[in-house]
Design a protein around this motif. Structure first.
Motif, PDB file in Angstrom:
ATOM      1  N   LEU A 125      97.643 -12.489-136.712  1.00 22.84           N
ATOM      2  CA  LEU A 125      97.851 -13.681-135.899  1.00 22.84           C
ATOM      3  C   LEU A 125      99.345 -13.964-135.786  1.00 22.84           C
ATOM      4  O   LEU A 125     100.096 -13.779-136.748  1.00 22.84           O
ATOM      5  CB  LEU A 125      97.159 -14.880-136.528  1.00 22.84           C
ATOM      6  CG  LEU A 125      95.655 -15.011-136.320  1.00 22.84           C
ATOM      7  CD1 LEU A 125      95.080 -16.041-137.291  1.00 22.84           C
ATOM      8  CD2 LEU A 125      95.350 -15.421-134.887  1.00 22.84           C
ATOM      9  N   LEU A 159      94.053 -17.635-129.315  1.00 21.94           N
ATOM     10  CA  LEU A 159      94.341 -16.828-130.498  1.00 21.94           C
ATOM     11  C   LEU A 159      95.425 -15.835-130.118  1.00 21.94           C
ATOM     12  O   LEU A 159      95.179 -14.879-129.379  1.00 21.94           O
ATOM     13  CB  LEU A 159      93.081 -16.074-130.945  1.00 21.94           C
ATOM     14  CG  LEU A 159      91.848 -16.906-131.270  1.00 21.94           C
ATOM     15  CD1 LEU A 159      90.688 -15.983-131.669  1.00 21.94           C
ATOM     16  CD2 LEU A 159      92.131 -17.890-132.390  1.00 21.94           C
ATOM     17  N   ALA A 169      89.516 -18.836-128.392  1.00 21.88           N
ATOM     18  CA  ALA A 169      88.637 -18.972-129.557  1.00 21.88           C
ATOM     19  C   ALA A 169      87.263 -19.441-129.094  1.00 21.88           C
ATOM     20  O   ALA A 169      87.146 -20.292-128.207  1.00 21.88           O
ATOM     21  CB  ALA A 169      89.226 -19.967-130.552  1.00 21.88           C
ATOM     22  N   LEU A 210      88.601 -15.930-139.378  1.00 24.76           N
ATOM     23  CA  LEU A 210      89.204 -17.015-138.621  1.00 24.76           C
ATOM     24  C   LEU A 210      88.161 -18.105-138.504  1.00 24.76           C
ATOM     25  O   LEU A 210      87.037 -17.855-138.079  1.00 24.76           O
ATOM     26  CB  LEU A 210      89.625 -16.542-137.226  1.00 24.76           C
ATOM     27  CG  LEU A 210      90.501 -15.283-137.166  1.00 24.76           C
ATOM     28  CD1 LEU A 210      90.828 -14.947-135.710  1.00 24.76           C
ATOM     29  CD2 LEU A 210      91.773 -15.472-137.970  1.00 24.76           C
ATOM     30  N   PHE A 237      90.999 -22.869-136.014  1.00 22.20           N
ATOM     31  CA  PHE A 237      91.150 -23.073-134.581  1.00 22.20           C
ATOM     32  C   PHE A 237      89.955 -23.855-134.061  1.00 22.20           C
ATOM     33  O   PHE A 237      88.913 -23.941-134.706  1.00 22.20           O
ATOM     34  CB  PHE A 237      91.237 -21.725-133.849  1.00 22.20           C
ATOM     35  CG  PHE A 237      92.406 -20.880-134.261  1.00 22.20           C
ATOM     36  CD1 PHE A 237      93.614 -20.971-133.591  1.00 22.20           C
ATOM     37  CD2 PHE A 237      92.302 -19.992-135.322  1.00 22.20           C
ATOM     38  CE1 PHE A 237      94.700 -20.195-133.967  1.00 22.20           C
ATOM     39  CE2 PHE A 237      93.384 -19.211-135.715  1.00 22.20           C
ATOM     40  CZ  PHE A 237      94.583 -19.321-135.029  1.00 22.20           C
TER      41      PHE A 237
END
Length: 381
Positions: free
Chosen positions: A197, A217, A288, A375, A211
């Motif tokens: 990231l 992203l 995302a 994530l 997120f």
């Protein structure tokens, strides 16, 4: 501004309840399945959430205790749960709904003669995640199976103890952070290849891992071997899943066909390969998202990377194709190599010019599959 979370307080509930109001988002649309049986996301990602914080704490001498780590919930229960001298067995306890009873994480193990121990991931055993202005809350329920008897008839009932882990949210400005996030995304690689990231300005890597749906992203795939200056990196394909296993279901292939960014064709998508800053890396962005009709919020991204000789020019099997204004465009020029993106790309795909890729020996191409995750993607702000 990206929002993350860190452990701050644990809400441990000791009040028995014979019902449990689940605070759970409901996603309207189920996963769609393509001709090959692969499940993928849909554009509509609606949900409903409720959020309630309890500050009740355990008293000393309680027969249950809960510890929250950055990635798991640990529950210890006494065999003499009701303090009446009757010792319960491990089969009398269950974390989450009955449908999770076959999972080892949802059943306790003996921790001595008079105590049992659960350790489950924050999103395992049917756990629910809710958010408030300043908290992220993972909630579940400990079920105690009871056998009651009257007039020689035995009946099975149960008691429910709500348990939850609360985390305070901390804001990150993308350049530095005062507190660590709840769980750091891990990169699986041998060292030559990586997927990480990036900050919003693409200047450095970031440890942020929280997120909301619709956030971008920012990702960078790169090759850093000793010959990186003579290599050109390509992404053959990428898949998002709810576990590090890219074959698990549901899953969503957002890059396929040797570098075609398929997600860019979705309505409202911001998926894009950025112009190259160096030949040995590719930067890309992806919206995302959550998988409909699945309560898990952790996403793992697995990509197949390769590094060819820098002499390798674009070809149907070595390309990075964006879908912009209803046409495929290659970030390295030679847009003709993207013409196969709506079909099947191979070294024999027509491009209108000589395919130099076939002249590069296969043993000069370095390859690796890397995974980034977890994530944590939360419902809309």
């Amino acid at each position: 501004m990206v929002t993350a979370a860190r452990p701050a307080s644990v809400a441990l509930l000791t009040l028995f309840a014979f019902g449990f109001a689940d605070a759970i988002r409901t996603l309207r649309d189920g996963p769609m399945i393509d001709a090959e049986g692969r499940e993928y996301k849909t554009a509509a990602l609606g949900f409903d959430t409720e959020s309630q914080i309890s500050e009740t704490q355990f008293n000393e001498g309680s027969t249950i205790s809960v510890q929250c780590t950055e990635v798991s919930i640990i529950i210890a229960v006494k065999a003499d749960f009701f303090k009446n001298g009757r010792l319960l067995s491990s089969w009398d306890f269950l974390l989450g709904e009955v449908k999770h009873s076959q999972s080892s994480q949802c059943r306790p193990v003996a921790a001595g003669d008079s105590e049992y121990l659960f350790e489950a991931g924050l999103q395992d055993c049917g756990s629910k995640v809710t958010t408030s202005k300043d908290s992220v809350i993972y909630s579940n329920k400990l079920i105690i199976l009871l056998v009651a008897g009257q007039h020689g008839i035995k009946r099975t009932t149960h008691a429910v103890v709500p348990v939850s882990c609360h985390y305070k949210r901390t804001k990150f400005d993308g350049s530095h952070s005062q507190q660590p996030p709840l769980s750091l995304p891990a990169v699986y690689s041998t060292g030559a290849f990586s997927l990480k990231l990036m900050t919003e300005d693409w200047t450095r890597g970031t440890l942020t891992s929280f997120f909301y749906t619709g956030d971008l992203l920012p990702l960078e795939a790169s090759y850093s071997g000793p010959d990186a200056g003579q290599r050109r990196l390509f992404i053959d394909g990428c898949v998002a899943a709810l576990s590090p296993d890219p074959r698990s279901a549901p899953r969503y292939y957002f890059i396929e066909n040797h570098g075609c960014f398929n997600d860019a064709k979705e309505d409202g998508s911001n998926a894009l390969f950025n112009p190259r800053t160096r030949s040995s890396s590719l930067q890309l962005q992806l919206d995302a998202f959550l998988f409909p009709q699945d309560t898990r919020n952790s996403i793992f991204i697995t990509c197949r990377l390769k590094a060819t000789s820098e002499m390798q020019k674009s070809s149907p099997t070595n390309k990075a194709c964006n879908y912009i204004n209803s046409r495929w465009i290659n970030v390295d020029g030679s847009d003709d190599v993207c013409r196969c993106c709506d079909n099947t790309c191979s070294s024999n795909s027509p491009t209108g010019h000589t395919n130099l890729g076939s002249l590069i020996p296969e043993d000069l191409v370095a390859r690796e599959t890397v995974t980034l995750g977890p994530l944590m993607v939360l419902p809309y702000k």
